[in-house]
Scaffold this motif. Structure first.
Motif, mmCIF file in Angstrom:
data_model
loop_
_atom_site.group_PDB
_atom_site.id
_atom_site.type_symbol
_atom_site.label_atom_id
_atom_site.label_comp_id
_atom_site.label_asym_id
_atom_site.label_seq_id
_atom_site.Cartn_x
_atom_site.Cartn_y
_atom_site.Cartn_z
ATOM 1 N N GLU A 103 10.306 9.230 2.089
ATOM 2 C CA GLU A 103 9.945 9.974 0.878
ATOM 3 C C GLU A 103 10.496 9.285 -0.367
ATOM 4 O O GLU A 103 9.821 9.202 -1.400
ATOM 5 N N GLN A 104 11.718 8.778 -0.276
ATOM 6 C CA GLN A 104 12.319 8.075 -1.413
ATOM 7 C C GLN A 104 11.563 6.784 -1.717
ATOM 8 O O GLN A 104 11.309 6.468 -2.883
ATOM 9 N N ARG A 105 11.198 6.048 -0.664
ATOM 10 C CA ARG A 105 10.426 4.808 -0.866
ATOM 11 C C ARG A 105 9.094 5.115 -1.532
ATOM 12 O O ARG A 105 8.674 4.418 -2.460
ATOM 13 N N ASN A 106 8.419 6.174 -1.043
ATOM 14 C CA ASN A 106 7.126 6.547 -1.616
ATOM 15 C C ASN A 106 7.266 6.909 -3.087
ATOM 16 O O ASN A 106 6.443 6.515 -3.915
ATOM 17 N N LEU A 113 -0.285 5.277 -15.161
ATOM 18 C CA LEU A 113 -1.060 6.331 -14.504
ATOM 19 C C LEU A 113 -0.856 7.672 -15.188
ATOM 20 O O LEU A 113 0.254 7.996 -15.628
ATOM 21 N N ASN A 114 -1.930 8.491 -15.247
ATOM 22 C CA ASN A 114 -1.778 9.851 -15.771
ATOM 23 C C ASN A 114 -1.405 10.780 -14.615
ATOM 24 O O ASN A 114 -1.293 10.343 -13.465
ATOM 25 N N ALA A 115 -1.236 12.068 -14.894
ATOM 26 C CA ALA A 115 -0.739 13.018 -13.893
ATOM 27 C C ALA A 115 -1.690 13.144 -12.698
ATOM 28 O O ALA A 115 -1.243 13.170 -11.541
ATOM 29 N N SER A 116 -2.992 13.228 -12.937
ATOM 30 C CA SER A 116 -3.926 13.373 -11.818
ATOM 31 C C SER A 116 -3.974 12.093 -10.979
ATOM 32 O O SER A 116 -4.075 12.159 -9.746
ATOM 33 N N GLN A 117 -3.887 10.950 -11.635
ATOM 34 C CA GLN A 117 -3.856 9.683 -10.901
ATOM 35 C C GLN A 117 -2.586 9.585 -10.060
ATOM 36 O O GLN A 117 -2.622 9.112 -8.920
ATOM 37 N N GLN A 118 -1.474 10.061 -10.611
ATOM 38 C CA GLN A 118 -0.210 10.041 -9.859
ATOM 39 C C GLN A 118 -0.313 10.899 -8.604
ATOM 40 O O GLN A 118 0.176 10.514 -7.532
ATOM 41 N N LYS A 119 -0.943 12.051 -8.726
ATOM 42 C CA LYS A 119 -1.094 12.948 -7.582
ATOM 43 C C LYS A 119 -1.923 12.276 -6.485
ATOM 44 O O LYS A 119 -1.556 12.313 -5.304
ATOM 45 N N GLU A 120 -3.028 11.642 -6.866
ATOM 46 C CA GLU A 120 -3.877 10.949 -5.900
ATOM 47 C C GLU A 120 -3.146 9.759 -5.262
ATOM 48 O O GLU A 120 -3.219 9.540 -4.066
ATOM 49 N N MET A 121 -2.458 9.001 -6.090
ATOM 50 C CA MET A 121 -1.729 7.828 -5.592
ATOM 51 C C MET A 121 -0.607 8.240 -4.649
ATOM 52 O O MET A 121 -0.320 7.543 -3.687
ATOM 53 N N SER A 122 0.012 9.370 -4.938
ATOM 54 C CA SER A 122 1.080 9.861 -4.074
ATOM 55 C C SER A 122 0.551 10.107 -2.660
ATOM 56 O O SER A 122 1.207 9.746 -1.670
ATOM 57 N N ILE A 140 -2.110 8.660 -1.283
ATOM 58 C CA ILE A 140 -2.474 7.362 -0.687
ATOM 59 C C ILE A 140 -1.231 6.617 -0.226
ATOM 60 O O ILE A 140 -1.202 6.047 0.866
ATOM 61 N N ILE A 141 -0.188 6.635 -1.051
ATOM 62 C CA ILE A 141 1.052 5.938 -0.688
ATOM 63 C C ILE A 141 1.672 6.552 0.557
ATOM 64 O O ILE A 141 2.121 5.844 1.462
ATOM 65 N N ALA A 142 1.689 7.895 0.628
ATOM 66 C CA ALA A 142 2.261 8.573 1.796
ATOM 67 C C ALA A 142 1.459 8.231 3.054
ATOM 68 O O ALA A 142 2.034 7.966 4.124
ATOM 69 N N GLU A 143 0.132 8.214 2.931
ATOM 70 C CA GLU A 143 -0.726 7.884 4.071
ATOM 71 C C GLU A 143 -0.493 6.444 4.535
ATOM 72 O O GLU A 143 -0.328 6.183 5.733
ATOM 73 N N LYS A 144 -0.430 5.535 3.586
ATOM 74 C CA LYS A 144 -0.224 4.124 3.906
ATOM 75 C C LYS A 144 1.168 3.912 4.532
ATOM 76 O O LYS A 144 1.321 3.143 5.479
ATOM 77 N N SER A 145 2.161 4.601 4.012
ATOM 78 C CA SER A 145 3.517 4.493 4.529
ATOM 79 C C SER A 145 3.598 5.002 5.972
ATOM 80 O O SER A 145 4.247 4.389 6.826
ATOM 81 N N ALA A 146 2.919 6.115 6.251
ATOM 82 C CA ALA A 146 2.922 6.674 7.609
ATOM 83 C C ALA A 146 2.258 5.703 8.580
ATOM 84 O O ALA A 146 2.749 5.492 9.696
#
Length: 162
Positions: free
Chosen positions: A40-43, A56-65, A67-73
């Motif tokens: 979670e910290q890395r993400n 990035l704006n707030a909605s882009q950050q939410k989407e990227m979060s 994607i990053i979590a999925e890629k990390s898993a």
């Protein structure tokens, strides 16, 4: 005679102090510093870095979060699977892995195009290329160093009399 003994003692002390064990210098990094963080910290750090780099704006950050979590898993599962296997993969397995990796990269590009503006996507693509080049340089340097070590070992072994 006294001078000779004194010189001999100084020489012995100098040699013995030189032969003492050298202390290892602390390295800049002990492995990958990101390994010390929770997933979670890395993400979160990756998201903040991308936010700074791409504005990035707030909605882009939410989407990227997401994607990053999925890629990390996926990455964690892949690494765990690779550590469990002891034998080297066959050429067919390597082909499948590389093909799967390229398919995932294509899918990632599609997702990023949907989330980012054209300017942001262009900058993200440039950052990705820059990162890839840095990794290649790092790997080449490591391979070059390993080859030097192998050559030195090979040369040393040829010097040994049989």
């Amino acid at each position: 005679m006294k001078k000779l003994i004194t010189i001999a003692l100084i020489a012995i002390m100098g040699v013995s102090s030189y032969a003492q064990e050298k202390k290892d210098r602390p390295r800049r990094h002990d492995g990958n510093p990101m390994e010390k963080f929770t997933p979670e910290q890395r993400n979160e750090l990756m998201l903040k870095k991308m936010t700074l780099d791409l504005d990035l704006n707030a909605s882009q950050q939410k989407e990227m979060s997401k994607i990053i979590a999925e890629k990390s898993a996926k990455r964690e599962a892949y690494l765990k699977d690779r550590k469990a296997k002891t034998e080297k993969p066959t050429s067919d397995e390597i082909f499948k892995m590389k093909s799967k990796m390229l398919d995932e990269q294509i899918a990632m590009n599609g997702k990023m195009k949907k989330i980012l503006s054209p300017e942001q996507f262009k900058k993200w693509d440039e950052l990705k290329k820059h990162h890839r080049e840095g990794m290649r340089k790092h790997n080449r340097h490591g391979m070059h160093k390993n080859m030097k070590d192998r050559n030195m070992k090979h040369k040393d072994s040829s010097r040994v009399k049989k």
